[in-house]
Write a protein that holds these residues in place. Sequence first.
Motif, short mmCIF file in Angstrom:
data_model
loop_
_atom_site.label_atom_id
_atom_site.label_comp_id
_atom_site.label_asym_id
_atom_site.label_seq_id
_atom_site.Cartn_x
_atom_site.Cartn_y
_atom_site.Cartn_z
N THR A 61 -38.85 -54.67 -17.79
CA THR A 61 -39.02 -53.40 -18.48
C THR A 61 -38.40 -53.44 -19.87
O THR A 61 -38.96 -52.91 -20.83
N VAL A 62 -37.22 -54.07 -19.99
CA VAL A 62 -36.59 -54.20 -21.30
C VAL A 62 -37.48 -55.02 -22.23
O VAL A 62 -37.70 -54.65 -23.39
N GLU A 63 -38.03 -56.11 -21.72
CA GLU A 63 -38.90 -56.96 -22.54
C GLU A 63 -40.15 -56.20 -22.98
O GLU A 63 -40.60 -56.33 -24.13
N GLU A 64 -40.73 -55.40 -22.08
CA GLU A 64 -41.91 -54.62 -22.44
C GLU A 64 -41.55 -53.53 -23.45
O GLU A 64 -42.34 -53.20 -24.34
N THR A 65 -40.35 -52.96 -23.30
CA THR A 65 -39.92 -51.93 -24.24
C THR A 65 -39.78 -52.50 -25.64
O THR A 65 -40.16 -51.86 -26.63
N PHE A 66 -39.26 -53.72 -25.75
CA PHE A 66 -39.13 -54.37 -27.05
C PHE A 66 -40.49 -54.49 -27.74
O PHE A 66 -40.59 -54.38 -28.97
N LYS A 67 -41.55 -54.70 -26.96
CA LYS A 67 -42.88 -54.86 -27.54
C LYS A 67 -43.40 -53.57 -28.15
O LYS A 67 -44.34 -53.60 -28.96
N THR A 68 -42.83 -52.43 -27.77
CA THR A 68 -43.28 -51.15 -28.31
C THR A 68 -42.55 -50.76 -29.59
O THR A 68 -42.88 -49.75 -30.21
N VAL A 69 -41.51 -51.52 -29.94
CA VAL A 69 -40.72 -51.22 -31.14
C VAL A 69 -41.18 -52.16 -32.25
O VAL A 69 -41.00 -53.38 -32.14
N GLU A 98 -30.49 -53.06 -28.92
CA GLU A 98 -29.47 -52.53 -28.00
C GLU A 98 -29.83 -51.14 -27.52
O GLU A 98 -29.75 -50.84 -26.32
N LYS A 99 -30.22 -50.27 -28.45
CA LYS A 99 -30.54 -48.90 -28.08
C LYS A 99 -31.82 -48.84 -27.24
O LYS A 99 -31.94 -47.99 -26.35
N SER A 100 -32.76 -49.75 -27.51
CA SER A 100 -33.98 -49.79 -26.70
C SER A 100 -33.65 -50.13 -25.25
O SER A 100 -34.16 -49.52 -24.31
N ALA A 101 -32.78 -51.12 -25.06
CA ALA A 101 -32.39 -51.53 -23.71
C ALA A 101 -31.66 -50.40 -22.99
O ALA A 101 -31.81 -50.22 -21.78
N GLY A 151 -32.12 -47.68 -14.85
CA GLY A 151 -31.44 -48.69 -14.06
C GLY A 151 -30.39 -49.48 -14.81
O GLY A 151 -29.58 -50.16 -14.20
N VAL A 152 -30.39 -49.37 -16.15
CA VAL A 152 -29.42 -50.11 -16.96
C VAL A 152 -28.06 -49.44 -16.88
O VAL A 152 -27.92 -48.24 -17.12
N VAL A 153 -27.03 -50.22 -16.54
CA VAL A 153 -25.67 -49.71 -16.43
C VAL A 153 -24.90 -49.92 -17.73
O VAL A 153 -24.11 -49.08 -18.15
N ASP A 154 -25.15 -51.04 -18.39
CA ASP A 154 -24.47 -51.34 -19.65
C ASP A 154 -25.30 -52.39 -20.39
O ASP A 154 -26.14 -53.07 -19.79
N VAL A 155 -25.05 -52.52 -21.71
CA VAL A 155 -25.75 -53.51 -22.52
C VAL A 155 -24.72 -54.33 -23.29
O VAL A 155 -23.87 -53.78 -23.99
N VAL A 156 -24.78 -55.66 -23.14
CA VAL A 156 -23.93 -56.58 -23.90
C VAL A 156 -24.80 -57.20 -24.99
O VAL A 156 -25.73 -57.96 -24.70
N ASN A 157 -24.52 -56.85 -26.23
CA ASN A 157 -25.34 -57.29 -27.35
C ASN A 157 -24.71 -58.52 -28.02
O ASN A 157 -23.73 -58.42 -28.74
#
Length: 225
Positions: A139-147, A180-183, A188-194
């Motif tokens: 889902t994160v990877e697909e979200t990146f494709k929309t940005v 980072e903000k997209s992820a 289901g995401v608890v935290d993001v390590v950029n």
Amino acid sequence: MPEIRLNPAADGPHERHKAHDCDDQRGEVIVNVRLSILSILLVLTLGPLLGFKGGPATLPDPDIEAAIKQRLAMDGRIDSRTVQVHVEDGTVTLGGTVDTLEEKFLADNLVVSTQGVKGLRNAILVKPTPTRDDVIERTVEETFKTVPVLKNKRLHVSVTQGVVTLKGSVEKPLHSVAAEKSAQTVPGVVDVVNLIKVVGTPRPDREIERDCGVLLAVVIPRQSR
């Protein structure tokens, strides 16, 4: 500091045409995700410039607490019943739980823009509905494709127990922030390590100003619908 122009016409018909084409290619769910991302980015990047922060006036703690609780209850994007608010000497402590990181950061924004607030400690815990790590990763990877700024970037995404780790390189700091903000908007995401590295040269102020104007032109009309 140069004045920020909010007139989308200043960017010419080419930018507006590109935005229109993107809209035609995205479904309702994707559009909502982009709005969430853009709203967070605007608050974080333009907030200090536009004075989007608590006023310096001294107000009684009970009044500040009541105002924050009212804003949380009226916002609609956060379940205020699961969030606790405590104010002491103008410093706000938030507790409780929310389903997404986005809700936690939205609570941040509502608090710091409340008059009388002098400080904030956000101790809200993110406890999302359990989602498999592989589902989150896709889902994160697909979200990146929309940005648009992330479409052609080679970014590596890994997920462990809901914690997303981002690696790779981009040319501009804003692209790293966007990733980072997209992820963070993904359920289901608890935290993001950029861990994304910025390898490009700094951008001229005029380009940054132009991009801010474009963001405002895109987000504000949609949110008013």
